[in-house]
Design a protein around this motif. Structure first.
Motif, PDB file in Angstrom:
ATOM      1  N   SER A   1       0.818  -1.218   0.000  1.00  0.00           N
ATOM      2  CA  SER A   1       0.000   0.000   0.000  1.00  0.00           C
ATOM      3  C   SER A   1       0.846   1.259   0.000  1.00  0.00           C
ATOM      4  O   SER A   1       0.330   2.359  -0.166  1.00  0.00           O
ATOM      5  N   GLY A   2       2.159   1.100   0.207  1.00  0.00           N
ATOM      6  CA  GLY A   2       3.037   2.266   0.252  1.00  0.00           C
ATOM      7  C   GLY A   2       3.293   2.792   1.639  1.00  0.00           C
ATOM      8  O   GLY A   2       3.954   3.827   1.810  1.00  0.00           O
ATOM      9  N   THR A   3       2.790   2.096   2.668  1.00  0.00           N
ATOM     10  CA  THR A   3       3.024   2.525   4.037  1.00  0.00           C
ATOM     11  C   THR A   3       4.510   2.479   4.348  1.00  0.00           C
ATOM     12  O   THR A   3       5.159   1.447   4.201  1.00  0.00           O
ATOM     13  N   ARG A   4       5.069   3.598   4.773  1.00  0.00           N
ATOM     14  CA  ARG A   4       6.493   3.686   5.080  1.00  0.00           C
ATOM     15  C   ARG A   4       6.669   4.427   6.395  1.00  0.00           C
ATOM     16  O   ARG A   4       6.647   5.638   6.441  1.00  0.00           O
ATOM     17  N   LEU A   5       6.843   3.684   7.446  1.00  0.00           N
ATOM     18  CA  LEU A   5       7.130   4.327   8.721  1.00  0.00           C
ATOM     19  C   LEU A   5       8.589   4.088   9.117  1.00  0.00           C
ATOM     20  O   LEU A   5       9.114   4.761   9.983  1.00  0.00           O
ATOM     21  N   SER A   6       9.242   3.109   8.496  1.00  0.00           N
ATOM     22  CA  SER A   6      10.665   2.900   8.715  1.00  0.00           C
ATOM     23  C   SER A   6      11.387   3.477   7.518  1.00  0.00           C
ATOM     24  O   SER A   6      11.322   2.943   6.409  1.00  0.00           O
ATOM     25  N   ALA A   7      12.070   4.617   7.700  1.00  0.00           N
ATOM     26  CA  ALA A   7      12.598   5.379   6.572  1.00  0.00           C
ATOM     27  C   ALA A   7      14.116   5.350   6.474  1.00  0.00           C
ATOM     28  O   ALA A   7      14.706   6.114   5.732  1.00  0.00           O
ATOM     29  N   LEU A   8      14.765   4.464   7.194  1.00  0.00           N
ATOM     30  CA  LEU A   8      16.218   4.415   7.173  1.00  0.00           C
ATOM     31  C   LEU A   8      16.764   4.115   5.784  1.00  0.00           C
ATOM     32  O   LEU A   8      17.873   4.532   5.435  1.00  0.00           O
ATOM     33  N   ASP A   9      16.000   3.372   4.981  1.00  0.00           N
ATOM     34  CA  ASP A   9      16.490   3.016   3.653  1.00  0.00           C
ATOM     35  C   ASP A   9      16.723   4.251   2.789  1.00  0.00           C
ATOM     36  O   ASP A   9      17.496   4.201   1.823  1.00  0.00           O
ATOM     37  N   GLN A  10      16.100   5.365   3.121  1.00  0.00           N
ATOM     38  CA  GLN A  10      16.242   6.574   2.328  1.00  0.00           C
ATOM     39  C   GLN A  10      17.472   7.405   2.698  1.00  0.00           C
ATOM     40  O   GLN A  10      17.789   8.380   1.993  1.00  0.00           O
ATOM     41  N   VAL A  11      18.176   7.033   3.754  1.00  0.00           N
ATOM     42  CA  VAL A  11      19.347   7.823   4.167  1.00  0.00           C
ATOM     43  C   VAL A  11      20.630   7.005   4.172  1.00  0.00           C
ATOM     44  O   VAL A  11      21.718   7.565   4.327  1.00  0.00           O
ATOM     45  N   LEU A  12      20.535   5.692   3.986  1.00  0.00           N
ATOM     46  CA  LEU A  12      21.723   4.850   4.034  1.00  0.00           C
ATOM     47  C   LEU A  12      22.452   4.823   2.695  1.00  0.00           C
ATOM     48  O   LEU A  12      21.881   5.071   1.636  1.00  0.00           O
ATOM     49  N   ASP A  13      23.721   4.466   2.768  1.00  0.00           N
ATOM     50  CA  ASP A  13      24.573   4.357   1.598  1.00  0.00           C
ATOM     51  C   ASP A  13      24.025   3.312   0.622  1.00  0.00           C
ATOM     52  O   ASP A  13      23.596   2.226   1.036  1.00  0.00           O
TER      53      ASP A  13
END
Length: 608
Positions: A405-417
């Motif tokens: 559904s696109g639910t994203r509450l864990s956003a670490l993937d957007q800041v990691l190398d």
């Protein structure tokens, strides 16, 4: 527990481990130590304030039989006490703690099947020199353990185990993958070597090693009832559950959002208190300064909570519900001390941001008036309340529906190398965990393809999704010494509704049809007609600016974690404010800031 040394020389370490739980138990502390078994406890006094002290020891002829440290509540303790007394057990207190201890002496680890409630406990069986760890069926109360060469360490939260100097604070590739996927894998403790007792599970550790068994799983069976009978049964269960969960020797309240779930709990609780002449019910709701007046609908929320909260309170005027709104602003949410307390409560970087912070502040304010609160948590998972339950494309996406559904509450993937992300292969990890979950689903022969798939979807939510919310609820509440009870997690209700056909769960063409019908007589029309709206998140642009400012200071100071991508972070800081991107942008910034603070304060080594 340790068979290689003498724990009587480890009193200081046990004290340090126990003191990490002072937030969970502000009322009392105790320790019990023998050569190979040691138990520490911090108590939040709810029932039998004087008699329920722990660790609780059972003795016979001056010899220790068993020692118990126990967290939670057993709602059928009075019936069990009567049964155990009939079997010859004598009781010194009025507490449910002593009932659990005596039940262990009577049934061993078979006691778990007799308990109705939320609980996590450890029993040191001195007769067998064995530790037994038991967790409730739905995983409402947390319980972790860490095997050692000579035995095991255990605690309600990771911080208790991490306080032992023998524990390595390492997160390896598997732990990082678990942090990056919005799914709670049973038994995964994230820190290397640490495990969580599975909901409905028992772990035994003795000289012969460690064994595990599950005393409860979601069962599948035919549903024999027609629609009217099903609605009546759901209502009867709710009446009984709420009434049982009002047992308390301390002030009690409800958490109210104006949604169907919390409103039903509040209405039924108010009726039960009046029926037994137990006084007026208090209720509390969270709100943000200017939120209702300036509310802007988004992909998750169509309406603010406040108008529906107040409608419900007016509707229950005859019950004399005493309601309070806890109003927060951006300064409250960005307070460094509060944010540090939230991370300390969580033990892990969740990236949930203000939804954790505001919940912590709500619970802290509630704790000034009440020690116990009833919540509407978990009704969406039990009755099928989320929007993605009703979207065929999401249901059939071949992964966890909330992720599709696109639910994203864990956003670490957007800041990691990016190289690190490729090495971790989170999509592959997600697919593996999804396959494991599907393999567990109890099948029912003869179901249609639609009903079989919805059984799978419900199972995924009850075993991989709701545990995230229950953990959040428990950590934020117990961090301020507030016990939050969850009536919708009573296993009798969960089993009954799980086996009700999906067509019956949606008989009126809406989400949570059964719950709406079961509570229709006690709720106002506005609440009954309201669409599902998740826990609120502030929409104040000042909050987003404060996050960007803090991220900029982190970047400019050179303290960015080595596993983070500086270019990604700079792009987030420079991104123009937009109502469309606001949720994802804030989640990304929250993920970065909390992950950085976690690495620093928990002295974590990332070994990937």
């Amino acid at each position: 527990m340790d068979f290689e040394g003498d724990l009587r020389e480890s009193g200081d370490t046990l004290k340090d481990m126990t003191e990490t739980m002072a937030c969970r138990g502000p009322d009392d502390a105790g320790m019990w130590i023998s050569e190979h078994g040691a138990v520490g406890h911090r108590r939040l006094s709810i029932i039998d304030l004087e008699g329920g002290r722990q660790p609780m020891v059972a003795e016979q002829d001056g010899k220790v039989l068993a020692v118990l440290t126990y967290s939670g509540e057993v709602y059928n303790f009075r019936e069990l006490r009567a049964e155990l007394a009939g079997r010859g057990h004598e009781f010194r207190t009025r507490s449910d703690t002593e009932v659990v201890l005596r039940a262990y002496l009577e049934w061993g680890d078979g006691l778990a099947e007799h308990l109705n409630g939320m609980f996590a406990f450890g029993v040191w069986d001195a007769r067998r020199e064995e530790l037994v760890l038991v967790r409730d069926r739905l995983g409402i109360k947390p319980l972790y353990y860490y095997p050692t060469p000579g035995g095991v360490l255990f605690g309600s939260e990771p911080k208790a185990i991490l306080a032992n100097p023998a524990v390595e604070r390492v997160v390896d590739a598997e732990g990082m993958r678990e942090l990056l996927v919005f799914v709670k894998t049973p038994e995964c403790g994230v820190f290397r070597g640490m495990h969580e007792v599975r909901p409905g599970g028992i772990v035994r550790i003795g000289r012969d090693g460690l064994t595990k068994r599950r005393y409860w799983r979601l069962p599948s069976h035919e549903h024999p009832d027609d629609l009217p009978t099903t609605v009546r049964t759901v209502r009867g269960l709710l009446d009984d559950i709420v009434e049982r969960q009002l047992i308390s020797d301390v002030p009690l309240c409800t958490l109210l959002s104006g949604g169907l779930d919390s409103s039903a709990v509040t209405a039924l609780a108010g009726q039960a208190l009046r029926r037994h002449d137990q006084g007026r019910l208090r209720s509390f709701a969270v709100d943000f300064t200017g939120y209702a007046e300036n509310f802007s609908p988004d992909a998750m929320r169509d309406t603010p909570d406040a108008p529906f909260v107040h409608d419900l309170v007016r509707h229950l005027e005859h019950l004399g519900v005493e309601h309070s709104d806890i109003v927060l602003d951006s300064a409250d949410l960005m307070d460094p001390g509060v944010r540090a307390a939230v991370l300390r409560a969580r033990d892990l970087p969740t990236g949930v941001g203000d939804m954790d912070t505001s919940l912590y502040l709500l619970f802290r304010a509630v704790r000034a008036h009440s020690t116990v609160a009833l919540s509407g948590e978990s009704a969406d998972e039990v009755f099928g309340g989320y929007r993605w339950f009703h979207d065929p494309a999401t249901v059939d996406a071949g992964t966890f529906p909330w992720l599709a559904s696109g639910t994203r509450l864990s956003a670490l993937d957007q800041v990691l190398d990016q190289d690190l992300l490729r090495e971790l292969d989170v999509p592959g990890y997600t697919a593996r965990r999804y396959g494991e979950a599907l393999a567990e689903v109890p099948r029912l022969p003869g179901e249609s393809a639609k009903e079989a798939r919805m059984r799978e979807v419900c199972y995924l939510h009850l075993t991989r999704f709701v545990q995230m919310l229950l953990d959040r609820k428990d950590r934020m509440s117990m961090a301020v010494g507030l016990e939050v009870r969850v009536p919708f997690c009573d296993h009798r209700l969960v089993e009954y509704v799980f086996n009700t056909p999906w067509s019956m769960k949606t008989f009126d063409g809406r989400e949570k049809s059964l719950l709406r019908a079961a509570a229709a007589d006690v709720l106002p029309e506005s609440v009954l007609a309201r669409k599902k709206s998740p826990y609120p998140s502030t929409q104040d642009p000042a909050y987003e600016k404060a996050l960007k400012d803090e991220a900029a200071r982190l970047l400019d100071s050179g303290r960015l974690p080595s596993v983070a991508d500086a270019a990604k972070v700079r792009a987030m800081i420079d991104e123009p404010a937009s109502a469309v991107s606001r949720h994802d942008l804030r989640a990304n910034l929250e993920g970065l800031l909390q992950f950085t603070a976690w690495l620093d304060r928990y002295r974590v080594t990332v070994a990937v």
